[in-house]
Design a protein around this motif. Structure first.
Motif, PDB file in Angstrom:
ATOM      1  N   ASN A 102       0.789  -1.222   0.000  1.00  0.00           N
ATOM      2  CA  ASN A 102       0.000   0.000   0.000  1.00  0.00           C
ATOM      3  C   ASN A 102       0.825   1.277   0.000  1.00  0.00           C
ATOM      4  OD1 ASN A 102      -2.926  -1.078   0.549  1.00  0.00           O
ATOM      5  ND2 ASN A 102      -1.596  -2.186   1.962  1.00  0.00           N
ATOM      6  N   MET A 103       2.089   1.194   0.360  1.00  0.00           N
ATOM      7  CA  MET A 103       2.943   2.386   0.407  1.00  0.00           C
ATOM      8  C   MET A 103       4.307   2.058  -0.195  1.00  0.00           C
ATOM      9  SD  MET A 103       1.943   3.574   4.313  1.00  0.00           S
ATOM     10  CE  MET A 103       2.779   5.164   4.215  1.00  0.00           C
ATOM     11  N   PRO A 104       4.340   1.652  -1.478  1.00  0.00           N
ATOM     12  CA  PRO A 104       5.601   1.221  -2.094  1.00  0.00           C
ATOM     13  C   PRO A 104       6.651   2.315  -2.170  1.00  0.00           C
ATOM     14  CG  PRO A 104       3.896   1.487  -3.763  1.00  0.00           C
ATOM     15  CD  PRO A 104       3.221   1.594  -2.427  1.00  0.00           C
ATOM     16  N   GLU A 105       6.222   3.560  -2.007  1.00  0.00           N
ATOM     17  CA  GLU A 105       7.181   4.665  -2.026  1.00  0.00           C
ATOM     18  C   GLU A 105       8.012   4.746  -0.752  1.00  0.00           C
ATOM     19  OE1 GLU A 105       3.515   6.210   0.025  1.00  0.00           O
ATOM     20  OE2 GLU A 105       3.948   4.895  -1.689  1.00  0.00           O
ATOM     21  N   VAL A 106       7.587   4.048   0.301  1.00  0.00           N
ATOM     22  CA  VAL A 106       8.312   4.078   1.566  1.00  0.00           C
ATOM     23  C   VAL A 106       9.515   3.146   1.495  1.00  0.00           C
ATOM     24  CG1 VAL A 106       8.205   3.512   4.023  1.00  0.00           C
ATOM     25  CG2 VAL A 106       6.305   4.720   2.939  1.00  0.00           C
ATOM     26  N   LYS A 107      10.687   3.712   1.581  1.00  0.00           N
ATOM     27  CA  LYS A 107      11.927   2.941   1.546  1.00  0.00           C
ATOM     28  C   LYS A 107      12.718   3.095   2.847  1.00  0.00           C
ATOM     29  CE  LYS A 107      11.059   2.043  -2.793  1.00  0.00           C
ATOM     30  NZ  LYS A 107      10.555   0.712  -3.195  1.00  0.00           N
ATOM     31  N   ARG A 108      12.562   4.247   3.503  1.00  0.00           N
ATOM     32  CA  ARG A 108      13.342   4.546   4.698  1.00  0.00           C
ATOM     33  C   ARG A 108      12.371   4.773   5.856  1.00  0.00           C
ATOM     34  NH1 ARG A 108      16.059   8.917   5.066  1.00  0.00           N
ATOM     35  NH2 ARG A 108      18.096   8.087   5.688  1.00  0.00           N
ATOM     36  N   GLY A 125      14.278  -5.171   3.229  1.00  0.00           N
ATOM     37  CA  GLY A 125      14.723  -4.152   2.281  1.00  0.00           C
ATOM     38  C   GLY A 125      14.537  -2.721   2.716  1.00  0.00           C
ATOM     39  N   PHE A 126      14.066  -2.493   3.938  1.00  0.00           N
ATOM     40  CA  PHE A 126      13.871  -1.127   4.416  1.00  0.00           C
ATOM     41  C   PHE A 126      15.166  -0.596   5.039  1.00  0.00           C
ATOM     42  CE2 PHE A 126       9.583  -2.872   4.400  1.00  0.00           C
ATOM     43  CZ  PHE A 126       8.884  -1.871   3.749  1.00  0.00           C
ATOM     44  N   GLU A 127      15.444   0.675   4.775  1.00  0.00           N
ATOM     45  CA  GLU A 127      16.570   1.339   5.410  1.00  0.00           C
ATOM     46  C   GLU A 127      16.088   1.963   6.712  1.00  0.00           C
ATOM     47  OE1 GLU A 127      19.674   5.058   4.650  1.00  0.00           O
ATOM     48  OE2 GLU A 127      18.459   4.288   2.981  1.00  0.00           O
ATOM     49  N   LEU A 128      16.783   1.685   7.800  1.00  0.00           N
ATOM     50  CA  LEU A 128      16.391   2.182   9.110  1.00  0.00           C
ATOM     51  C   LEU A 128      17.150   3.456   9.430  1.00  0.00           C
ATOM     52  CD1 LEU A 128      16.491  -1.285  10.903  1.00  0.00           C
ATOM     53  CD2 LEU A 128      14.454  -0.065  10.119  1.00  0.00           C
ATOM     54  N   THR A 129      16.417   4.538   9.677  1.00  0.00           N
ATOM     55  CA  THR A 129      17.050   5.822   9.956  1.00  0.00           C
ATOM     56  C   THR A 129      17.361   5.969  11.437  1.00  0.00           C
ATOM     57  OG1 THR A 129      14.953   6.989  10.275  1.00  0.00           O
ATOM     58  CG2 THR A 129      15.808   6.855   8.018  1.00  0.00           C
ATOM     59  N   LYS A 130      18.198   6.935  11.751  1.00  0.00           N
ATOM     60  CA  LYS A 130      18.625   7.178  13.124  1.00  0.00           C
ATOM     61  C   LYS A 130      17.754   8.240  13.785  1.00  0.00           C
ATOM     62  CE  LYS A 130      23.421   6.073  11.953  1.00  0.00           C
ATOM     63  NZ  LYS A 130      24.819   6.579  11.900  1.00  0.00           N
ATOM     64  N   ALA A 131      17.893   8.368  15.099  1.00  0.00           N
ATOM     65  CA  ALA A 131      17.166   9.398  15.847  1.00  0.00           C
ATOM     66  C   ALA A 131      17.881  10.731  15.669  1.00  0.00           C
ATOM     67  CB  ALA A 131      17.066   9.013  17.317  1.00  0.00           C
ATOM     68  N   ASP A 132      17.803  11.242  14.450  1.00  0.00           N
ATOM     69  CA  ASP A 132      18.528  12.443  14.053  1.00  0.00           C
ATOM     70  C   ASP A 132      17.622  13.240  13.117  1.00  0.00           C
ATOM     71  OD1 ASP A 132      20.171  14.362  12.901  1.00  0.00           O
ATOM     72  OD2 ASP A 132      21.878  13.016  12.643  1.00  0.00           O
ATOM     73  N   SER A 133      17.363  14.495  13.443  1.00  0.00           N
ATOM     74  CA  SER A 133      16.441  15.304  12.643  1.00  0.00           C
ATOM     75  C   SER A 133      16.927  15.474  11.203  1.00  0.00           C
ATOM     76  CB  SER A 133      16.248  16.676  13.290  1.00  0.00           C
ATOM     77  OG  SER A 133      17.482  17.371  13.383  1.00  0.00           O
ATOM     78  N   ALA A 134      18.234  15.291  10.978  1.00  0.00           N
ATOM     79  CA  ALA A 134      18.772  15.416   9.624  1.00  0.00           C
ATOM     80  C   ALA A 134      18.580  14.130   8.812  1.00  0.00           C
ATOM     81  CB  ALA A 134      20.255  15.766   9.692  1.00  0.00           C
ATOM     82  N   ASP A 135      18.235  13.035   9.485  1.00  0.00           N
ATOM     83  CA  ASP A 135      18.056  11.728   8.833  1.00  0.00           C
ATOM     84  C   ASP A 135      16.562  11.448   8.726  1.00  0.00           C
ATOM     85  OD1 ASP A 135      18.614   9.316   7.696  1.00  0.00           O
ATOM     86  OD2 ASP A 135      19.332   8.342   9.530  1.00  0.00           O
ATOM     87  N   ARG A 136      15.908  12.093   7.759  1.00  0.00           N
ATOM     88  CA  ARG A 136      14.438  12.083   7.693  1.00  0.00           C
ATOM     89  C   ARG A 136      13.927  10.832   6.974  1.00  0.00           C
ATOM     90  NH1 ARG A 136      10.812  16.133   8.727  1.00  0.00           N
ATOM     91  NH2 ARG A 136       8.736  15.896   7.821  1.00  0.00           N
ATOM     92  N   PRO A 137      13.069  10.073   7.620  1.00  0.00           N
ATOM     93  CA  PRO A 137      12.518   8.855   7.007  1.00  0.00           C
ATOM     94  C   PRO A 137      11.297   9.152   6.148  1.00  0.00           C
ATOM     95  CG  PRO A 137      11.702   9.049   9.222  1.00  0.00           C
ATOM     96  CD  PRO A 137      12.593  10.242   9.003  1.00  0.00           C
ATOM     97  N   ASP A 138      10.866   8.113   5.419  1.00  0.00           N
ATOM     98  CA  ASP A 138       9.623   8.212   4.639  1.00  0.00           C
ATOM     99  C   ASP A 138       8.404   7.909   5.506  1.00  0.00           C
ATOM    100  OD1 ASP A 138      11.143   8.638   2.259  1.00  0.00           O
ATOM    101  OD2 ASP A 138      11.415   6.467   2.073  1.00  0.00           O
ATOM    102  N   ALA A 139       8.611   7.185   6.598  1.00  0.00           N
ATOM    103  CA  ALA A 139       7.489   6.813   7.463  1.00  0.00           C
ATOM    104  C   ALA A 139       7.995   6.498   8.864  1.00  0.00           C
ATOM    105  CB  ALA A 139       6.742   5.600   6.903  1.00  0.00           C
ATOM    106  N   LEU A 140       7.086   6.608   9.827  1.00  0.00           N
ATOM    107  CA  LEU A 140       7.334   6.254  11.218  1.00  0.00           C
ATOM    108  C   LEU A 140       6.572   4.975  11.539  1.00  0.00           C
ATOM    109  CD1 LEU A 140       8.155   6.806  14.234  1.00  0.00           C
ATOM    110  CD2 LEU A 140       6.083   8.247  14.378  1.00  0.00           C
ATOM    111  N   VAL A 141       7.264   3.988  12.107  1.00  0.00           N
ATOM    112  CA  VAL A 141       6.637   2.737  12.541  1.00  0.00           C
ATOM    113  C   VAL A 141       6.845   2.597  14.050  1.00  0.00           C
ATOM    114  CG1 VAL A 141       6.650   0.220  12.387  1.00  0.00           C
ATOM    115  CG2 VAL A 141       6.986   1.595  10.315  1.00  0.00           C
ATOM    116  N   VAL A 142       5.764   2.447  14.788  1.00  0.00           N
ATOM    117  CA  VAL A 142       5.847   2.284  16.239  1.00  0.00           C
ATOM    118  C   VAL A 142       5.313   0.902  16.607  1.00  0.00           C
ATOM    119  CG1 VAL A 142       5.019   3.104  18.474  1.00  0.00           C
ATOM    120  CG2 VAL A 142       5.676   4.750  16.702  1.00  0.00           C
ATOM    121  N   ALA A 143       6.102   0.181  17.417  1.00  0.00           N
ATOM    122  CA  ALA A 143       5.749  -1.180  17.811  1.00  0.00           C
ATOM    123  C   ALA A 143       5.922  -1.351  19.314  1.00  0.00           C
ATOM    124  CB  ALA A 143       6.639  -2.180  17.067  1.00  0.00           C
ATOM    125  N   PHE A 144       5.576  -2.515  19.807  1.00  0.00           N
ATOM    126  CA  PHE A 144       5.858  -2.910  21.183  1.00  0.00           C
ATOM    127  C   PHE A 144       7.377  -3.013  21.302  1.00  0.00           C
ATOM    128  CE2 PHE A 144       5.610  -6.816  24.208  1.00  0.00           C
ATOM    129  CZ  PHE A 144       5.937  -6.019  25.294  1.00  0.00           C
TER     130      PHE A 144
END
Length: 285
Positions: A102-108, A125-144
């Protein structure tokens, strides 16, 4: 409502037998239904054997994304249960499938989750970004996230406030445990972010989202009413079954009083999954 010693149902006996006769596959919640924490319930192995002997398939379906599929298989093996990757479906897997479909544009992505879960997203295949405002992701995923760090929680809240796509893996407020503690789950972490930012997730993937059963339907070529969803919670397990058109079976953590006072009531509330298994067998005789 019909009252029985081992289970209750709002259905007539004929309706119950007819519904159970159609069941070809049982989707099983794990923690709180077949085991609690590190302890396997004494009836679990006999129940699975009963399903095998009667040609009824089963899958393990969990809202808990803290472990990878391989980790869950290792835990089941340690508990004496043999299973394969095909038997397992977690909210981490469901979230990965949702993003790709549903969101194929999300890579990071920036994700709050355990190292085991993050490794699954990386392997997908997803790139995981850091907790850094300069490292902006395509989406936020929150889990347990049992390894949750305060700075990462704050960064997740900031990303939510920035309006990027925001996905939660599951709505559970707490995770069942046999230890003297409360395990704060994904739903409570999301509520923390909501309280700080006013933002709720755009979508919550896990139960009661019916898409969690769609993977099993497609994998085995089943109709919704050929699947029974057994779990210990009305607001996730039974609600998902209802949303998906499957048979909902409440067994485990939730009390009988909760089931009786629920509206609508679960189609079946069983003392444990073994009692539900006996109903399935009776429906076939």
């Amino acid at each position: 409502m019909k009252n029985f010693e081992k289970y209750i149902t709002p259905m007539s006996h004929d309706e119950l037998m007819q519904a159970c006769r159609r069941i070809k596959h049982v989707a099983l919640d794990m923690d709180g239904t077949i085991y609690l924490g590190s302890k396997l319930f004494p009836f679990t192995k006999d129940f699975l054997k009963m399903l095998d002997e009667n040609g009824i398939g089963y899958s393990f379906l969990t809202n808990n994304p803290t472990r990878s599929i391989k980790d869950y298989l290792k835990k089941l093996e340690k508990l004496g249960i043999e299973a394969s990757e095909e038997n397992m479906y977690t909210t981490a897997v469901a979230t990965i499938e949702y993003l790709k479909s549903n969101m194929p544009e999300v890579k990071r992505i920036f994700a709050l989750g355990t190292p085991s879960m993050l490794a699954e997203f990386g392997a997908a295949g997803f790139e995981l970004t850091k907790a850094d405002s300069a490292d902006r992701p395509d989406a936020l995923v929150v889990a347990f996230d049992t390894t949750l760090q305060y700075d990462r929680l704050c960064h997740a809240a900031w990303l939510a406030s920035e309006g990027i796509p925001y996905i939660a893996t599951n709505p559970d407020r707490v995770c069942p445990t046999d230890l003297p503690t409360i395990l704060v789950d994904c739903g409570s972490i999301c509520r923390c972010i909501e309280h700080a930012t006013g933002r709720e997730p755009d979508i919550v993937i896990g139960k009661p989202n019916p898409d969690m059963l769609a993977g099993i339907r497609h994998r085995y070529g089943l109709e919704a009413d050929e699947i029974a969803m057994c779990g210990d919670r009305i607001y996730t397990d039974v609600a998902m079954a209802r949303n998906a058109g499957a048979l909902g079976v409440l067994s485990g953590e939730t009390t009988l009083d909760t089931a009786i006072n629920s509206n609508p009531q679960p189609p079946i509330t069983a003392l444990n999954v073994m009692e539900f298994g006996r109903i399935l067998v009776d429906a076939r005789t």
